[in-house]
Write a protein that holds these residues in place. Structure first.
Motif, PDB file in Angstrom:
ATOM      1  N   CYS A 389       2.827   1.551   1.071  1.00 44.86           N
ATOM      2  CA  CYS A 389       2.788   1.903   2.498  1.00 44.86           C
ATOM      3  C   CYS A 389       4.143   1.705   3.172  1.00 44.86           C
ATOM      4  N   CYS A 406       0.696   7.281  -2.888  1.00 45.18           N
ATOM      5  CA  CYS A 406       1.560   6.163  -3.269  1.00 45.18           C
ATOM      6  C   CYS A 406       0.818   4.984  -3.886  1.00 45.18           C
ATOM      7  N   CYS A 407      -0.434   4.731  -3.462  1.00 43.06           N
ATOM      8  CA  CYS A 407      -1.174   3.642  -4.103  1.00 43.06           C
ATOM      9  C   CYS A 407      -1.232   3.881  -5.599  1.00 43.06           C
TER      10      CYS A 407
HETATM   11  S1  SF4 Z   1      -1.750   5.792  -0.480  1.00 43.15           S
HETATM   12 FE1  SF4 Z   1      -1.786   3.594  -0.463  1.00 43.15          FE
HETATM   13  S2  SF4 Z   1       0.373   3.018  -0.396  1.00 43.15           S
HETATM   14 FE2  SF4 Z   1       0.263   5.136   0.205  1.00 43.15          FE
HETATM   15  S3  SF4 Z   1       0.148   5.082   2.443  1.00 43.15           S
HETATM   16 FE3  SF4 Z   1      -1.948   5.203   1.668  1.00 43.15          FE
HETATM   17  S4  SF4 Z   1      -2.621   3.104   1.537  1.00 43.15           S
HETATM   18 FE4  SF4 Z   1      -0.392   3.072   1.714  1.00 43.15          FE
END
Ligand code: SF4
Ligand SMILES: Cc1cc2nc3c(=O)[nH]c(=O)nc-3n(C[C@H](O)[C@H](O)[C@H](O)COP(=O)(O)OP(=O)(O)OC[C@H]3O[C@@H](n4cnc5c(N)ncnc54)[C@H](O)[C@@H]3O)c2cc1C
Ligand code: SF4
Ligand code: SF4
Ligand code: SF4
Lengths: 666, 192, 293
Positions: A389, A406-407
Motif C-alpha cells: 500500500c 500489489c498484495c
Molecule cells: S492490493 Fe494490497 S498492497 Fe495493494 S493497495 Fe490494495 S491492500 Fe494495499
C-alpha cells in the motif's frame, strides 16, 4: 382519438406496499383517452405481458402506459410485448412508480395520489408518441486495438482468430507491456516471458493482424461501425523491411548510457536500440532525443556499419488513415516511483526501489541476470523490507483506491527473494492482505508458512539510511502497536498503480469518459464492464482499473466477444431516439454543432434542382447521435427535436402536471 | 485530581463531541498505525495514537473513560509527525488538545500527569501575573506545586552565570488586559 | 531602510539571549530595522493549548493586534514555537467565524489578521541574505547538521518550507555562508520540546538519537533556528549523554550565530560564551581553518 391502456404493476410488494395499485388503476380509467386500465402483481411475467398483448388487440389500443419499475429495467420487455401485439413499440411508455414513488415514500394517500399523477403524465405523453423505426448503419469489420500489452494482445488474437481484421497500435518499439518486464507471475510462479512471448510472436505473424509499433493515435472521428482513425507512425529511422535485426548498429552506437526504460532505469541502453531480446518486432529504432546525429548532426556510425543499408535518418513521422468498426482501448497503467514518497526519502536512497525494479532485478533477463543485487553498490541483500500500500489507499497522497495487484506481487517478491536467499530476512509491512482470487490466499499463506516471510501489520512512517543500511521505522499493530525498527539492505515499495500520464488525452481523442484518477470508465460497473459509454469503443485490461493478468485476459476476451458480436451483423440497428433537424426553420447558425459532445452534427447544403445553393443547415449523423438533447436546448430557432422526447411530448407532460387534481378522485 | 469514583457514563460519545466541537472525524482512522510508527513518544505511551483513536471509535463510555484517564494524552508533544504523515489526514494533535481539556474538565487526569499539568499551570500563572514568562518564577511555582525541589537545581546557577536567568520578572504595561483575557477564557472553558 | 515587526518572545529575553544578539547583529549589517512590538505578551506556548483552546488563540492574537495597530505587515518571530502559536492564531481568526467574533472581545482590540508572522528562515531568505551576501567573507570550513525540528516544518498549513520531510533551506543558507551542510537523518525529528522540565528523561532519549546521528555523520556543529530546540539539545546535554555510550560534545548553534561568524563578527558579540556545551573547540577549529577571502 387516442385509445390508451394503463397497466399498473405491484412489483411483488415493491410498489404495492406503499401504493394502492388497484386504486391507481381505477383513477387512471377516468383519464381522458384511457380505454382500459388494470393492475397486476407481476406485469413483467408472462401472464402479465399477455395481459398487455390481449388488451392491445381487444381494445385496439393506440398507446400503452406500463406503470411499474424503472424503464432502465423493463422498457425493452414491454416494448417487445407491444410490438408482438402488432403495435409500434415506441407507442409504449413506462411510468416509474417504484424508484420515483413507492421506494421513496411511506404508505399514505398522497403516495397513491402521486403514483396516479405519474401515470397521468405518461398518458398525456403517449398521446403524442409517433411510430418510430430502428436506424440501420453499416459496419466496417476491422477492429483497432490500442496498446499491445497482454490485454491488447489477447483481445487482438481473439478477434483475429474469429476471422476479422485487427489493427494494433503500440506506442513503444515493442509490444508486451508490463507483463514482458515481470520475472515470474503469481499465483503459479511461472515465467512471465515464457508464457507471453509466444503470444507476441503470434500477433506479429497473424495474417489478420496489422501491427504498428512506435505509433500513436493522432485522431479519431466517426462512430460505431464507422470510425475514421489517423495513426501517427513515429519515425523509427530504421527501415524495418530492409533491417535483418543483426544488431551491429546497437553494438557500434557510442551513446550507451541512456537509462533503460525496460529495466525500469536499472540498466542502460544505446541510442539505437531494441528494448529487450524477445522484442516484437525484434528490430531497432533510433531514439532521436538521445542520438548524436539528431542532436549535433554528426556521428552516423550506425548507418556506416549497417550491412543492409536500413538506417534512414531522413525518415519522417507518417500519418496513416484507417477505417475501423470497433476500437479496443488496452493502454494499461503505470506505477508511482519512489520519488513520490517524502517520508521514504524522496527517491534519494538508491536501494529504495519500486516493484517493477524488483521484477527486473529478479528476472533472469534483467540487468543482473536474475541475481538480486542492490542498485547502490551491487551487494546482495540479506534483509529486504517490502512495503505494501505504498501510496495506495492514501487520500493524503491523492490516491484513495486499492491498487489491487500489489498484495499479491508483494507476496511473490518476498517469496522470490527467499527462494534466491534461503537465509535472507524478508519482512512485509501491510495493512490488509487482499488476496481474493483462485489460489491467491493459499499463495500468500505459502509465503508466510513455508518461506517464513515475516508479515507485520502496520504502515511504515519513515525510512532513513545509516551506515549503508536502510532503517525502516514501522509499527506492529498486532503487538500493542509497538514501534518496530528494521535494518534492511533494500526496501521494495509496492507503489500505487496509476493511470498512464497520457490517458486523459487519449480519452478525449476517443470521446470516452474517465474517472477522477484518469482510468477509463466502463459503461456500467456491474452489467457493462467492458464497454464504454461511447458505442463501439471497449476496454481491456488495466487502463480501466488496476488489474492482474488473469483479470486482464478475461476482460480482453470479453471485449473481443463484444467486438465479434458487433461484427456478426452487416448492419447496425440502433434505437431511433435521436435528434432530427427541421430544415425549413434551421438558420444555419451551428451553435448546436459547437456543443454536441458526440460530434454528431454535420453541415448539409440544400440546393435547388439546378444546383444553386439555397442554404446550409445542420444535419444529425444518426450513427453518432446519442440523443442527449444538448442541441435541442440550445437551438434558438427551435429547429431540433429528439424522437421519442419531442417538445410536444414534454409540454404535454408538463401541462398535465399543472392541471393537477382534476381527475385525482382522492 | 483523579477521582476514584465509579465511572459516570458519558451522555454523548466523545467522538460525537469531537466532531461537533473541533470538526475532526475519528472514524476516518483505519488503524494503519503509521502515527504510532512515527510518534517520538509512542514507546512511552500507555495507548499509542492509533489505539486512542480506536478506543474513541468504539464510542462506548468505558472506552471513552479509558482515553480520558490515559497517560498518553499528556505525553503528546504536538510535534505533528502523526498528522503530517497520516494517510487519512486525521489531525490527531488537534484531537489530543481536546482530550486534555476534556480530561481536566471531567476530573479524570492520570495521576502521573499531575506534574505536567502543574507545569502548564505554573506557566500560565506566570503569564497571567506579568504578561510574560518569568523563568525563575515559573520554576519556583512549579517546584512548590510538585515538591520536585531538587529537579534542575544544577541548571539554575549556570544559567544565572550565563546571563540567562532574570531574578525579577518583567511586568508588561498591559498586564491587566492579560488578566482579563485569562478571566474570560477560563470562565468560557468552565461554561461549556 | 526596511522595517519589520519583531516579536522576540520570552526566550530571546532569557535563555536564548545569544539568538537575539546574533539576529540583531545581522539586522544591523543588513540595514533592516526590527521594530519590537509595543508591550508584547507571551504567546502561551504549549501550556495554553494544552489546557485552554481559547487562551491559546487569544494570547498570541493580542500580539497580532498590536502589530496591526503599529501598521506592521510582517512580524519576525525567531522562536519557532512562538511562530507556530502566532501563525496558528492568525489562521484560526481568518478561517473560523467563531474566533473572528470572540477574539476581539477577549483582547479588547480590533484584529483582522493582516499582520503576517514569519520565521527566521523566511526573514533571512526574503530580506537579509541579499543584503549581506557580499559581506560574507569567512569561509567556514566545518560540517554542519541543520536541525529543523517540528515547528518549522509542521503542521503543513503553517509551514512555508518545501520538502518538509527533508528540507534544504537552512542548508542553502549555510552553504551561502561558506559552511558545509551535511545530509543526515534526524533533521525534522522531535526534540521533546515542551517536556523539557517535567520529563527530562524523555527529552534526553529523543535528543540522544538526534545528536548521535549528527555525530556519526561527522558534524562539527548542529544548527538550529529555535530556542526550544536549542535549550533541549544544549542545556540538557548531561541528561542526553546518559543515553549515549560516549559523551557527545557537539555544540548547538543558532543559524544567526553562524551567519554572524561568516560576517566576521566577534564570537563574543554573538553570544558564543552563553552556551552550556562549550563552543571553544569548534570556534578554534574554525579559526584554524578559516581562510579569509
Ligand atoms: S492490493 Fe494490497 S498492497 Fe495493494 S493497495 Fe490494495 S491492500 Fe494495499
Ligand atoms: C511490479 C508488478 C508485478 C506484477 N506481477 C504480476 C503477477 O505476478 N501476476 C499477475 O497476474 N499480474 C502481475 N502484475 C500485473 C500485470 O502487470 C498487469 O495485470 C498487466 O500488465 C496488465 O496488462 P495491460 O495490457 O492491461 O497493460 P500493460 O501491461 O500496461 O500494457 C499496456 C500497453 O499499452 C501501451 N500503451 C500505453 N499507452 C498507449 C497509447 N497511448 N498508445 C498506444 N499504446 C499505448 C503500453 O506501451 C503497453 O505496451 C504485476 C504488476 C506490477 C506493477
Ligand atoms: S547515429 Fe545515433 S543511433 Fe546511430 S550510432 Fe550514432 S548516436 Fe547511435
Ligand atoms: S496514521 Fe492516521 S489512519 Fe493510520 S492509524 Fe494513525 S490516525 Fe489512523
Ligand atoms: S503530535 Fe503527539 S501523538 Fe502525534 S506524533 Fe507528535 S507526540 Fe506523537
Amino acid at each position: 382519438m387516442a385509445r390508451i391502456g394503463v397497466f399498473v404493476c405491484h412489483c411483488g410488494e415493491n410498489i404495492s406496499s406503499t401504493v394502492d395499485c388497484a386504486k391507481v388503476a381505477e383513477i387512471a380509467s377516468n383519464y381522458p383517452g384511457v380505454v382500459y386500465s388494470i393492475d397486476y402483481k407481476y406485469m413483467c411475467s408472462d401472464p402479465g405481458q399477455n395481459l398487455i398483448k390481449e388488451a392491445i388487440q381487444k381494445h385496439k389500443l393506440t398507446g400503452v402506459v406500463v406503470a411499474a419499475c424503472s424503464p432502465r429495467m423493463h422498457e425493452p420487455t414491454f416494448r417487445k410485448a407491444t410490438a408482438e401485439a402488432g403495435l409500434n413499440p415506441f407507442l409504449c411508455e413506462m411510468a416509474n412508480l417504484r424508484e420515483h414513488c413507492s421506494w421513496v415514500h411511506f404508505r399514505e394517500d398522497s403516495t397513491t395520489e402521486k403514483a396516479a399523477e405519474l401515470v397521468r403524465v405518461l398518458v398525456e405523453k403517449v398521446k403524442h408518441n409517433e411510430e418510430l423505426f430502428p436506424i440501420k448503419v453499416p459496419i466496417t469489420k476491422t477492429a483497432l486495438v490500442i496498446g499491445g500489452g497482454i490485454g491488447g494482445i489477447q483481445a487482438a488474437l481473439d478477434i483475429a482468430n474469429s476471422g476479422h481484421k485487427v489493427i494494433m497500435v503500440e506506442k513503444n518499439p515493442s509490444i508486451g507491456g508490463k507483463m514482458a518486464q515481470l520475472s515470474e507471475t503469481f499465483p503459479t510462479l511461472d515465467c512471465s516471458q515464457c508464457i507471453l512471448t509466444p503470444r507476441m510472436v503470434e500477433v506479429a505473424q497473424h495474417p489478420n493482424i496489422t501491427l504498428y509499433t512506435y505509433a500513436e493515435i493522432e485522431s479519431v472521428d466517426g462512430f460505431i461501425g464507422n470510425f475514421k482513425v489517423t495513426i501517427r507512425q513515429k519515425a523509427k529511422s530504421v527501415d524495418h523491411k530492409a533491417c535483418t535485426g543483426c544488431g551491429l548498429c546497437i553494438e557500434k552506437c557510442p551513446i550507451k548510457k541512456i537509462p533503460d526504460e525496460f529495466n525500469a532505469g536499472l540498466g542502460n541502453r544505446a541510442a539505437i536500440y531494441v528494448p529487450f531480446p524477445q522484442a516484437v518486432p525484434n528490430k531497432p529504432v533510433i531514439d532521436r532525443n538521445n542520438c548524436t546525429y539528431f542532436l549535433k548532426g554528426k556521428c552516423g556510425l550506425c548507418k556506416k556499419v549497417c550491412p543492409a543499408d536500413a538506417i534512414h535518418y531522413e525518415q519522417e513521422d507518417e500519418l496513416i488513415k484507417v477505417d475501423v468498426g470497433a476500437i479496443v482501448a488496452a493502454t494499461g497503467f503505470d506505477i508511482k516511483h519512489s520519488d513520490f514518497f517524502p517520508e521514504y526519502g524522496y527517491g534519494k536512497y538508491a536501494d529504495v526501489i519500486d516493484g517493477l525494479q524488483f521484477e527486473r532485478l529478479a528476472s533472469a533477463s534483467g540487468p543482473t541476470l536474475g541475481v538480486l543485487k542492490r542498485p547502490s553498490d551491487g551487494k546482495e541483500p540479506e534483509s529486504i523490507v517490502f512495503i505494501a500500500c505504498a501510496g495506495s489507499r492514501d487520500p493524503a497522497k491523492g490516491i484513495p483506491y486499492c491498487s489491487k495487484i500489489c498484495c499479491m506481487y508483494t507476496a511473490k517478491h518476498a517469496m522470490l527473494f527467499k527462494h534466491k536467499n534461503h537465509h535472507g530476512k524478508a519482512t512485509v509491512f501491510y495493512m490488509d492482505i487482499r488476496a481474493g482470487g483462485k489460489m491467491y490466499d493459499e499463495f500468500v499463506r505459502r509465503a508466510i508458512e513455508e518461506d517464513d516471510v515475516n508479515y507485520i501489520r502496520g504502515r511504515v512512517s519513515r525510512i532513513y539510511e545509516k551506515n549503508g543500511k536502510l532503517i525502516v521505522c514501522g509499527v506492529d499493530t498486532l503487538l500493542n502497536s509497538r514501534p518496530v525498527e528494521i535494518e534492511a539492505d533494500m526496501v521494495v515499495l509496492a507503489t500505487a498503480a496509476i493511470a498512464n500520464s497520457d490517458s486523459e488525452e487519449l480519452a478525449q481523442k476517443l470521446h470516452i469518459s474517465y474517472d477522477p484518477y484518469h482510468f477509463f470508465s466502463e459503461a456500467h460497473p456491474k452489467l457493462r464492464p467492458v464497454e464504454t459509454n461511447t458505442a463501439g469503443i471497449m476496454l481491456a485490461g488495466a487502463c480501466q482499473a488496476p488489474k492482474d493478468i488473469p483479470d486482464t485476459v478475461s476482460q480482453a476476451s470479453g471485449t473481443a466477444a463484444k467486438v465479434v458480436a458487433l461484427f456478426s451483423q452487416d448492419e447496425l440497428t440502433r434505437e431511433p431516439l435521436i435528434a432530427y433537424v427541421n430544415n425549413n426553420t434551421c438558420v444555419g447558425c451551428f451553435l448546436c454543432q459547437s456543443v454536441c459532445p458526440y460530434l454528431a452534427i454535420e453541415k448539409e447544403e440544400i440546393r435547388r434542382r439546378d444546383g444553386t445553393l439555397v442554404k446550409t443547415v445542420a444535419k444529425i449523423n444518426p450513427g453518432l447521435c446519442q440523443g442527449c438533447g444538448t442541441c435541442v436546448a440550445l437551438c434558438r430557432s427551435k429547429s431540433i427535436d429528439i424522437h421519442g422526447y419531442t417538445n410536444r411530448q414534454i409540454y404535454a407532460e408538463v401541462s398535465a402536471l399543472f392541471n393537477r387534481r382534476e381527475y385525482a378522485g382522492v | 485530581m483523579e477521582t476514584k469514583s465509579k465511572i459516570e457514563p458519558l451522555a454523548q460519545p466523545l467522538k460525537e463531541k469531537i466532531l461537533n466541537e473541533i470538526n475532526e472525524l475519528v472514524m476516518k482512522c483505519y488503524q494503519c498505525g503509521k502515527c504510532a510508527a512515527g510518534c517520538p513518544l509512542s514507546g512511552e505511551m500507555d495507548y499509542t495514537p492509533n489505539q486512542i483513536l480506536r478506543l474513541l471509535q468504539i464510542g462506548d463510555p468505558l472506552c471513552d473513560d479509558e482515553v480520558l484517564r490515559s497517560m498518553g494524552i499528556w505525553l503528546c508533544l504536538t510535534c505533528d509527525t502523526c498528522h503530517s504523515r497520516c494517510p487519512q489526514e486525521v489531525d490527531f494533535p488537534h484531537i489530543m488538545d481536546f482530550l486534555r481539556s476534556e480530561s481536566i474538565k471531567r476530573r479524570k487526569v492520570h495521576p502521573k500527569a499531575k506534574e505536567i499539568i502543574a507545569f502548564h499551570r505554573s506557566f500560565l500563572e506566570s503569564i497571567e501575573k506579568t504578561g510574560r514568562l518569568h523563568e525563575v518564577g515559573l520554576i519556583a511555582s512549579y517546584k512548590l506545586k510538585t515538591f520536585n525541589l531538587l529537579q534542575d537545581v544544577d541548571l539554575a546557577p549556570k544559567m544565572f552565570v550565563k546571563g540567562k536567568l532574570e531574578i525579577f520578572p518583567h511586568r508588561i504595561k498591559g498586564k491587566e488586559a492579560i488578566a482579563r483575557i485569562f478571566e474570560k477564557a477560563m470562565k468560557e472553558a468552565e461554561n461549556d | 531602510m526596511t522595517k519589520i515587526g519583531y516579536f522576540p518572545g520570552c526566550s530571546l529575553n532569557g535563555t536564548a539571549k545569544e539568538y537575539d544578539l546574533s539576529l540583531q547583529a545581522i539586522a544591523r549589517i543588513a540595514d533592516i530595522e526590527l521594530v519590537e512590538l509595543d508591550d508584547w505578551n507571551c504567546c502561551g506556548a504549549t501550556a495554553a493549548h494544552s489546557l485552554n483552546s481559547t487562551l491559546a488563540v487569544a494570547l498570541p492574537a493580542r500580539n497580532l493586534a498590536i502589530a496591526e495597530k503599529m501598521g506592521l505587515d510582517e512580524i519576525l518571530v525567531p522562536c519557532a514555537a512562538c511562530f507556530s502559536r502566532l501563525a496558528q492564531a492568525r489562521y484560526e481568526i481568518k478561517s473560523d467565524e467563531k474566533y473572528r467574533t470572540k477574539i476581539p472581545q477577549l483582547i479588547e482590540m480590533e484584529i483582522k489578521g493582516t499582520a503576517n508572522p514569519i520565521t527566521v528562515l523566511d526573514f533571512l531568505n526574503k530580506y537579509a541574505l541579499d543584503k549581506i551576501k557580499d559581506k560574507l567573507y569567512n569561509k567556514l570550513n566545518a560540517k554542519f547538521a541543520c536541525y529543523y525540528g517540528c515547528l518549522l516544518t509542521r503542521p503543513e498549513h503553517l509551514s512555508t518550507i518545501e520538502r518538509r520531510e527533508d528540507p534544504l533551506v537552512m542548508e542553502k543558507i549555510i552553504y551561502l555562508s561558506g559552511g558545509m551542510p551535511i545530509d543526515w537523518a534526524f533533521k525534522v525529528e522531535c526534540c521533546g520540546a515542551g517536556l523539557s522540565v517535567v520529563r527530562t528523561d524523555i527529552v534526553g532519549k529523543l535528543c540522544a538519537k538526534i545528536l548521535d546521528d549528527a555525530q556519526s555523520r561527522g558534524a562539527d556543529a548542529i544548527i538550529v533556528a529555535c530556542p526550544m530546540c536549542h535549550s533541549n539539545l544544549d542545556m540538557r546535554r548531561n541528561e542526553i549523554n546518559k543515553n549515549l555510550s560516549t559523551d557527545n560534545e557537539i555544540p548547538v548553534v543558532y543559524i544567526t550565530q553562524i551567519i554572524g561568524l561568516a560576517l566576521g563578527i566577534d564570537p563574543k558579540k554573538l553570544g558564543f560564551d552563553k552556551h552550556f556545551v562549550p563552543t571553544d573547540k569548534f570556534l578554534h577549529k574554525l579559526q584554524k581553518q578559516t581562510v579569509e577571502v
